[in-house]
Motif scaffolding. Structure first.
Motif, PDB file in Angstrom:
ATOM      1  N   ILE A 159      10.490 -86.165  18.082  1.00 53.60           N
ATOM      2  CA  ILE A 159      10.352 -85.032  19.011  1.00 53.60           C
ATOM      3  C   ILE A 159      11.743 -84.820  19.578  1.00 53.60           C
ATOM      4  O   ILE A 159      12.235 -85.651  20.349  1.00 53.60           O
ATOM      5  CB  ILE A 159       9.380 -85.360  20.164  1.00 53.60           C
ATOM      6  N   VAL A 160      12.387 -83.765  19.184  1.00 55.33           N
ATOM      7  CA  VAL A 160      13.777 -83.630  19.599  1.00 55.33           C
ATOM      8  C   VAL A 160      14.273 -82.199  19.409  1.00 55.33           C
ATOM      9  O   VAL A 160      13.728 -81.444  18.606  1.00 55.33           O
ATOM     10  CB  VAL A 160      14.651 -84.627  18.785  1.00 55.33           C
ATOM     11  N   ASP A 161      15.278 -81.838  20.182  1.00 54.52           N
ATOM     12  CA  ASP A 161      15.992 -80.573  19.964  1.00 54.52           C
ATOM     13  C   ASP A 161      17.393 -80.933  19.496  1.00 54.52           C
ATOM     14  O   ASP A 161      18.017 -81.819  20.077  1.00 54.52           O
ATOM     15  CB  ASP A 161      16.159 -79.792  21.273  1.00 54.52           C
ATOM     16  N   VAL A 162      17.867 -80.233  18.477  1.00 51.29           N
ATOM     17  CA  VAL A 162      19.274 -80.419  18.101  1.00 51.29           C
ATOM     18  C   VAL A 162      19.967 -79.067  18.134  1.00 51.29           C
ATOM     19  O   VAL A 162      19.394 -78.063  17.705  1.00 51.29           O
ATOM     20  CB  VAL A 162      19.437 -81.087  16.711  1.00 51.29           C
ATOM     21  N   PHE A 163      21.157 -79.043  18.662  1.00 52.79           N
ATOM     22  CA  PHE A 163      21.923 -77.795  18.792  1.00 52.79           C
ATOM     23  C   PHE A 163      23.055 -77.829  17.776  1.00 52.79           C
ATOM     24  O   PHE A 163      23.908 -78.711  17.824  1.00 52.79           O
ATOM     25  CB  PHE A 163      22.508 -77.677  20.206  1.00 52.79           C
ATOM     26  N   PHE A 196      25.037 -71.232  19.263  1.00 55.28           N
ATOM     27  CA  PHE A 196      24.480 -72.428  18.631  1.00 55.28           C
ATOM     28  C   PHE A 196      23.011 -72.136  18.303  1.00 55.28           C
ATOM     29  O   PHE A 196      22.401 -71.248  18.900  1.00 55.28           O
ATOM     30  CB  PHE A 196      24.548 -73.635  19.583  1.00 55.28           C
ATOM     31  N   ILE A 197      22.473 -72.875  17.353  1.00 53.86           N
ATOM     32  CA  ILE A 197      21.042 -72.739  17.058  1.00 53.86           C
ATOM     33  C   ILE A 197      20.357 -74.042  17.444  1.00 53.86           C
ATOM     34  O   ILE A 197      20.737 -75.117  16.979  1.00 53.86           O
ATOM     35  CB  ILE A 197      20.789 -72.449  15.556  1.00 53.86           C
ATOM     36  N   ASP A 198      19.358 -73.907  18.324  1.00 57.03           N
ATOM     37  CA  ASP A 198      18.556 -75.077  18.677  1.00 57.03           C
ATOM     38  C   ASP A 198      17.393 -75.162  17.695  1.00 57.03           C
ATOM     39  O   ASP A 198      16.581 -74.241  17.606  1.00 57.03           O
ATOM     40  CB  ASP A 198      18.043 -74.931  20.119  1.00 57.03           C
ATOM     41  N   PHE A 199      17.345 -76.246  16.942  1.00 58.42           N
ATOM     42  CA  PHE A 199      16.192 -76.534  16.077  1.00 58.42           C
ATOM     43  C   PHE A 199      15.330 -77.532  16.844  1.00 58.42           C
ATOM     44  O   PHE A 199      15.765 -78.661  17.076  1.00 58.42           O
ATOM     45  CB  PHE A 199      16.623 -77.206  14.762  1.00 58.42           C
ATOM     46  N   ILE A 202      12.892 -72.261  16.855  1.00 60.27           N
ATOM     47  CA  ILE A 202      14.309 -71.897  16.805  1.00 60.27           C
ATOM     48  C   ILE A 202      14.684 -71.169  18.095  1.00 60.27           C
ATOM     49  O   ILE A 202      14.046 -70.172  18.453  1.00 60.27           O
ATOM     50  CB  ILE A 202      14.570 -70.960  15.592  1.00 60.27           C
ATOM     51  N   VAL A 203      15.690 -71.683  18.778  1.00 58.87           N
ATOM     52  CA  VAL A 203      16.153 -71.002  19.985  1.00 58.87           C
ATOM     53  C   VAL A 203      17.670 -70.788  19.899  1.00 58.87           C
ATOM     54  O   VAL A 203      18.441 -71.733  20.015  1.00 58.87           O
ATOM     55  CB  VAL A 203      15.825 -71.813  21.265  1.00 58.87           C
ATOM     56  N   PRO A 204      18.094 -69.543  19.653  1.00 55.34           N
ATOM     57  CA  PRO A 204      19.535 -69.265  19.680  1.00 55.34           C
ATOM     58  C   PRO A 204      20.059 -69.501  21.104  1.00 55.34           C
ATOM     59  O   PRO A 204      19.415 -69.079  22.076  1.00 55.34           O
ATOM     60  CB  PRO A 204      19.622 -67.785  19.290  1.00 55.34           C
ATOM     61  N   TYR A 205      21.188 -70.176  21.207  1.00 52.13           N
ATOM     62  CA  TYR A 205      21.643 -70.674  22.514  1.00 52.13           C
ATOM     63  C   TYR A 205      23.133 -70.406  22.656  1.00 52.13           C
ATOM     64  O   TYR A 205      23.925 -70.807  21.802  1.00 52.13           O
ATOM     65  CB  TYR A 205      21.367 -72.176  22.552  1.00 52.13           C
ATOM     66  N   ARG A 206      23.494 -69.733  23.723  1.00 49.76           N
ATOM     67  CA  ARG A 206      24.919 -69.456  23.939  1.00 49.76           C
ATOM     68  C   ARG A 206      25.544 -70.563  24.787  1.00 49.76           C
ATOM     69  O   ARG A 206      25.111 -70.834  25.905  1.00 49.76           O
ATOM     70  CB  ARG A 206      25.094 -68.118  24.656  1.00 49.76           C
ATOM     71  N   MET A 241      15.013 -60.708  24.732  1.00 51.53           N
ATOM     72  CA  MET A 241      14.650 -62.109  24.497  1.00 51.53           C
ATOM     73  C   MET A 241      14.472 -62.361  23.005  1.00 51.53           C
ATOM     74  O   MET A 241      14.047 -61.460  22.276  1.00 51.53           O
ATOM     75  CB  MET A 241      13.350 -62.441  25.237  1.00 51.53           C
ATOM     76  N   MET A 242      14.798 -63.573  22.593  1.00 50.62           N
ATOM     77  CA  MET A 242      14.694 -63.877  21.155  1.00 50.62           C
ATOM     78  C   MET A 242      14.503 -65.379  20.964  1.00 50.62           C
ATOM     79  O   MET A 242      15.264 -66.186  21.495  1.00 50.62           O
ATOM     80  CB  MET A 242      15.979 -63.384  20.477  1.00 50.62           C
ATOM     81  N   ASP A 243      13.449 -65.727  20.237  1.00 53.86           N
ATOM     82  CA  ASP A 243      13.321 -67.094  19.734  1.00 53.86           C
ATOM     83  C   ASP A 243      12.624 -66.972  18.387  1.00 53.86           C
ATOM     84  O   ASP A 243      12.438 -65.853  17.898  1.00 53.86           O
ATOM     85  CB  ASP A 243      12.576 -68.013  20.719  1.00 53.86           C
ATOM     86  N   GLY A 244      12.275 -68.075  17.768  1.00 52.36           N
ATOM     87  CA  GLY A 244      11.664 -67.943  16.450  1.00 52.36           C
ATOM     88  C   GLY A 244      10.906 -69.171  16.021  1.00 52.36           C
ATOM     89  O   GLY A 244      10.989 -70.234  16.649  1.00 52.36           O
ATOM     90  N   LEU A 245      10.141 -68.987  14.951  1.00 47.61           N
ATOM     91  CA  LEU A 245       9.366 -70.095  14.396  1.00 47.61           C
ATOM     92  C   LEU A 245       9.553 -70.088  12.888  1.00 47.61           C
ATOM     93  O   LEU A 245       9.420 -69.036  12.251  1.00 47.61           O
ATOM     94  CB  LEU A 245       7.885 -69.911  14.733  1.00 47.61           C
ATOM     95  N   ILE A 246       9.867 -71.244  12.340  1.00 46.61           N
ATOM     96  CA  ILE A 246       9.971 -71.332  10.883  1.00 46.61           C
ATOM     97  C   ILE A 246       8.761 -72.116  10.389  1.00 46.61           C
ATOM     98  O   ILE A 246       8.499 -73.228  10.857  1.00 46.61           O
ATOM     99  CB  ILE A 246      11.281 -72.028  10.463  1.00 46.61           C
ATOM    100  N   PHE A 247       8.034 -71.490   9.461  1.00 44.40           N
ATOM    101  CA  PHE A 247       6.803 -72.114   8.975  1.00 44.40           C
ATOM    102  C   PHE A 247       6.976 -72.755   7.606  1.00 44.40           C
ATOM    103  O   PHE A 247       6.176 -73.579   7.192  1.00 44.40           O
ATOM    104  CB  PHE A 247       5.672 -71.083   8.928  1.00 44.40           C
ATOM    105  N   SER A 248       7.997 -72.332   6.882  1.00 39.92           N
ATOM    106  CA  SER A 248       8.330 -72.942   5.590  1.00 39.92           C
ATOM    107  C   SER A 248       9.681 -72.364   5.196  1.00 39.92           C
ATOM    108  O   SER A 248      10.201 -71.467   5.872  1.00 39.92           O
ATOM    109  CB  SER A 248       7.281 -72.597   4.531  1.00 39.92           C
ATOM    110  N   GLU A 249      10.196 -72.834   4.090  1.00 43.10           N
ATOM    111  CA  GLU A 249      11.507 -72.355   3.647  1.00 43.10           C
ATOM    112  C   GLU A 249      11.543 -70.824   3.560  1.00 43.10           C
ATOM    113  O   GLU A 249      12.545 -70.191   3.875  1.00 43.10           O
ATOM    114  CB  GLU A 249      11.800 -72.977   2.278  1.00 43.10           C
TER     115      GLU A 249
END
Ligand code: FAD
Length: 498
Positions: free
Chosen positions: A321-325, A381-384, A349-353, A210-218
């Motif tokens: 409030i949105v997800d973009v792929f 794809f990357i879901d932001f 961040i959710v990597p999405y096949r 499993m893999m997802d992520g969080l970006i807290f700043s640049e």
């Protein structure tokens, strides 16, 4: 197969079918129908949405799991089953759905009709991608079963149809093996570019579960790499309720959680939506301890923010409030653009096949405009996920800016919140020809509204109310205090119309 449960299900669907048939026979032009579900909707609160005055079709009874088959690793369940009850039941067999949407009250029907993402999405895509068969009630009241081989176009177009094609009543979907606990490793990257490389490598090697992520700043990009472990392998089990998950992911190196707590680790704070609520008071540990059970949890948060929108918003335009792929090759360009315009964190961040071959003759999801996706080759794809950005610049529509940028990068923005697409741009993203073809078959009287009209209702309001709105604003009363505009909501909240 549990014949008794199936027989009960059949009776429920007959009742729904009769309701729709009667609507079909008697509806006057311009009359619309929405679902009355048992659970709260996970569309962002939209107090001015005309759907709240639609006539309800009661589907509250559709909350049963019919069968879990450990041999075929499949499950048959009704559309209103929530992910939390589903995961609890399947885990008894050492199995979980391929995609377990992270908020407890999201339903499997809603995940298909809307969208769904999760930390296994880099392998399997969304929940729809795990579906083998979907039973529906059409806008004429017909009961139909769709799959890759039966009515394949309808089957594919149900995904992301936002209830505009048919009512989903029953789903058969795949399960995958799981264990009782999950170990998470938090890996930090200083640049987004290194972060993307790491995601690509894991995706190519398929060396993790499993893999997802969080970006807290640049410069603070955290990847959450997880795997199932047995109970004996977990030295402790964390539970996120008093402690806040996203904050802890910023600091910790490792974590062990029970598998259900892992899947719903974002639920208590509805990701981080709670921090926009009542000035962020519910991020305080003492307050959480005192009133947490009444306030925390995505169902409570969404209900409260719909009922008392003036507590979450200071007026002005709705928060983003949105997800973009975004296709992986354009993800860095998107991130740099996002930094400049939004600079808002965390971003989930959710990597999405996105599988290329879903239906013969189409690339990726058939509901996507084929011209738009034709140059995209990579399936990753990357879901932001941007949750709760306050639109700061007066007169500038950040949603619209996202719609245009995402289209330019050949990605897609989910329709789960506010949409401002010009109709022309909308159908450059979605496949109008196929949508119209299926809609004509399943909802010829347009009882469930048409996709553009339903998801972009704001465009219509904008056009018809423009003069009225500017006049009101001149008197300087914050728009959040126009309580009357929330009144239709009370009915909506009680019925969870969607
Ligand atoms: C703040 C926030 C956080 C989110 N976080 C996540 C997340 O972590 N993971 C994730 O996967 N998703 C997430 N989502 C997205 C969410 O999964 C989708 O919005 C999903 O569609 C909601 O499903 P629901 O069951 O709540 O359905 P609803 O919100 O009630 O309905 C969504 C749409 O589907 C239609 N629909 C619902 N049920 C049916 C049915 N039986 N038949 C036909 N149409 C139907 C409705 O008409 C509506 O248009 C989030 C959304 C928000 C607003």
């Amino acid at each position: 197969m549990n014949k008794e449960k199936l027989a009960i299900h059949k009776r429920k669907v007959e009742t729904i079918s009769e309701m729709v048939r009667s609507a079909y026979d008697n509806a006057k032009p311009g009359e619309y129908f929405s679902l009355k579900k048992a659970s709260v909707s996970h569309m962002a609160p939209q107090p001015d949405n005309p759907k709240y005055s639609d006539k309800p079709i009661d589907v509250r009874s559709l909350t049963d799991i019919i069968e879990i088959d450990p041999d075929t690793r499949t499950c048959i369940a009704e559309a209103g089953v929530t992910f939390v009850s589903l995961a609890r039941e399947t885990l008894k067999y050492g199995l979980v759905p391929q995609c377990v949407s992270e908020l407890k009250g999201i339903t499997i029907g809603g995940a298909v009709a809307g969208c769904s993402v999760e930390s296994m999405s880099f392998k399997y895509g969304g929940f729809f991608d795990s579906c083998e068969e979907i039973e529906i009630v059409t806008g004429t009241g017909d009961i139909m079963v769709c799959s890759k081989s039966d009515n394949p176009e309808i089957f594919e177009m149900l995904h992301g149809s936002f209830g505009t094609i048919a009512i989903i009543t029953l789903l058969k979907f795949k399960l995958v093996p799981a264990k009782k606990c999950v170990r998470i490793d938090y890996i930090r990257y200083d640049t987004f570019s290194e972060y993307l490389d790491a995601i690509k490598q894991h995706y190519e090697k398929q060396d993790i579960e499993m893999m997802d992520g969080l970006i807290f700043s640049e410069n603070k990009n955290v990847l959450c790499i997880a795997s199932f472990v047995d109970e004996e392998e977990a030295p402790y089990k964390n539970k996120y309720f008093l402690d806040i998950y996203y904050k802890s992911a910023m600091k910790r190196k490792q974590d062990f959680l029970s598998t259900t707590d892992y899947f719903f680790r974002y639920d208590a704070d509805c990701h981080w939506s709670i921090r926009n609520f009542a000035g962020g008071i519910f991020e305080n540990k003492l307050v959480r301890w005192l009133v947490g059970p009444f306030i925390l949890g995505s169902t409570n948060v969404l209900k409260a923010s719909e009922r008392f929108p003036f507590l979450t918003k200071k007026g002005g335009e709705p928060d983003v409030i949105v997800d973009v792929f975004i296709p992986i090759k354009n993800a860095e360009e998107f991130f740099n653009w996002y930094l400049e315009l939004f600079d808002y964190f965390p971003v989930w961040i959710v990597p999405y096949r996105l599988q290329k071959e879903k239906l013969e003759g189409y690339k990726f999801y058939p509901w996507l405009n084929q011209e738009m996706v034709s140059p995209i080759e990579d399936e990753l794809f990357i879901d932001f996920a941007i949750y709760g950005f306050e639109q700061k610049r007066k007169g500038f529509n950040y949603y619209k800016a996202l719609e245009e940028k995402v289209y330019e990068l050949r990605g897609m923005k989910t329709l789960i919140t506010h949409n401002y697409y010009e109709e022309d741009l909308f159908w450059k993203v979605y496949n109008k020809e196929l949508y119209d073809k299926v809609k004509e078959r399943t909802d010829p009287k347009n009882l469930f509204r048409e996709l553009y009209e339903k998801t972009n209702y704001k465009k219509k309001i904008e056009k018809t109310n423009y003069k009225k709105k500017t006049k009101r604003l001149k008197v300087g009363i914050p728009r959040s205090l126009y309580f009357h505009k929330y009144f239709p909501l009370w009915e909506g909240m009680l019925t969870s119309l969607g």
